[in-house]
Write a protein that holds these residues in place. Structure first.
Motif, PDB file in Angstrom:
ATOM      1  N   ASN A 179      57.723  12.515  65.897  1.00 11.27           N
ATOM      2  CA  ASN A 179      58.222  13.791  65.369  1.00 11.27           C
ATOM      3  C   ASN A 179      57.160  14.878  65.416  1.00 11.27           C
TER       4      ASN A 179
ATOM      5  N   ASP B 166      58.120  17.908  60.313  1.00 14.94           N
ATOM      6  CA  ASP B 166      59.306  17.049  60.457  1.00 14.94           C
ATOM      7  C   ASP B 166      58.941  15.609  60.116  1.00 14.94           C
TER       8      ASP B 166
ATOM      9  N   THR C 119      64.801  12.567  59.352  1.00  9.78           N
ATOM     10  CA  THR C 119      65.746  13.674  59.393  1.00  9.78           C
ATOM     11  C   THR C 119      66.920  13.321  60.306  1.00  9.78           C
TER      12      THR C 119
ATOM     13  N   PRO D  74      59.506  15.770  54.515  1.00  9.91           N
ATOM     14  CA  PRO D  74      59.590  16.956  55.376  1.00  9.91           C
ATOM     15  C   PRO D  74      58.773  18.107  54.809  1.00  9.91           C
TER      16      PRO D  74
END
Length: 246
Positions: free
Chosen positions: A48, A52, A56, A85
């Protein structure tokens, strides 16, 4: 492995995979990593990007695409760069250490090379691991999605974080990363979108032309008109690159 092939980590891993299949009484025709060019032959590591995590929703969508084309759940791995996040904003050099460790563990677990699909800053994490931390020995293919290989002027909005500063065009990090040499033996594909709101200018998600002559396979391709996060979950984007993971 023939008599003239050099003994490398890569060749040893392939040999281990074939030996394991033979010991289990399984035919090794087409089962060694990348021998038949079929998707799913090698494990894939998903990495990611900035702020992030792989928890997610768009990553679940991507994982479902991999299963649909033949990957098992056990063959799709996550980098585990963070669980909250908005907090994964450190320098790519820090996350690269995690990526390098994950590549070594996955390579040992499967007895094969590993393919990497990385989004946004995750592509910088992955390149640093591969090109600067000797993780190339575990990697076959690297696909990056909306990775600011040449930086992005949007990164000024994150200039209070190490990751944001490293993604500013002309940063010390990017200057060192784009030193003219990619990792020998790794095939590179960088996809960039004409509608990526977080990469400015859009084409900065392409690999620099100065790197093109350093390895056998290096490609930068326009994926169309996807927004930044859509590059992870868009099926047309997936169709554009998954066969590259041979």
């Amino acid at each position: 492995m023939n008599a003239t092939e050099p003994t490398t980590r890569r060749s040893v891993l392939k040999g281990v995979g074939v030996a394991a299949a033979t010991a289990l009484g399984v035919s090794t025709v087409g089962t060694a990593a990348a021998d038949d060019g079929s998707p799913g032959d090698e494990p894939v590591l998903l990495v990611n990007g900035y702020a992030d995590t792989e928890d997610t929703p768009w990553w679940d969508v991507l994982k479902s695409y991999f299963r649909e084309v033949g990957y098992t759940t056990e063959n799709v791995h996550r980098a585990d760069l963070g669980d909250v996040p908005g907090t994964t904003v450190d320098s790519p050099t820090e996350y690269a250490e995690v990526v390098a460790d994950r590549l070594a563990a996955i390579g040992d677990e499967h007895g094969s090379e590993v393919d990497v699909v990385a989004h946004s800053m995750g592509g910088l994490d992955s390149r640093w691991a591969i090109e600067k931390l000797d993780a190339a020995q575990y990697v076959d293919d690297l696909v990056t999605l909306g990775t600011p290989h040449q930086g992005t002027y949007v990164a000024y909005l994150g200039a209070l974080t190490d990751g944001g500063r490293d993604m500013i065009p002309g940063s010390d990090f990017l200057t060192e990363l784009n030193d003219g040499t990619l990792a020998e033996g790794v095939d590179y594909l960088a996809l960039w979108s004409s509608a990526d709101e977080l990469i400015a200018p859009d084409e900065y998600a392409a690999l620099p032309d100065s790197l093109a002559a350093s390895v056998d396979v290096v490609r930068s391709e326009n994926s169309g008109y996807q927004e930044h996060i859509q590059l992870v979950s868009d099926r047309d984007v997936f169709e554009q690159y998954y066969r590259f993971l041979d």
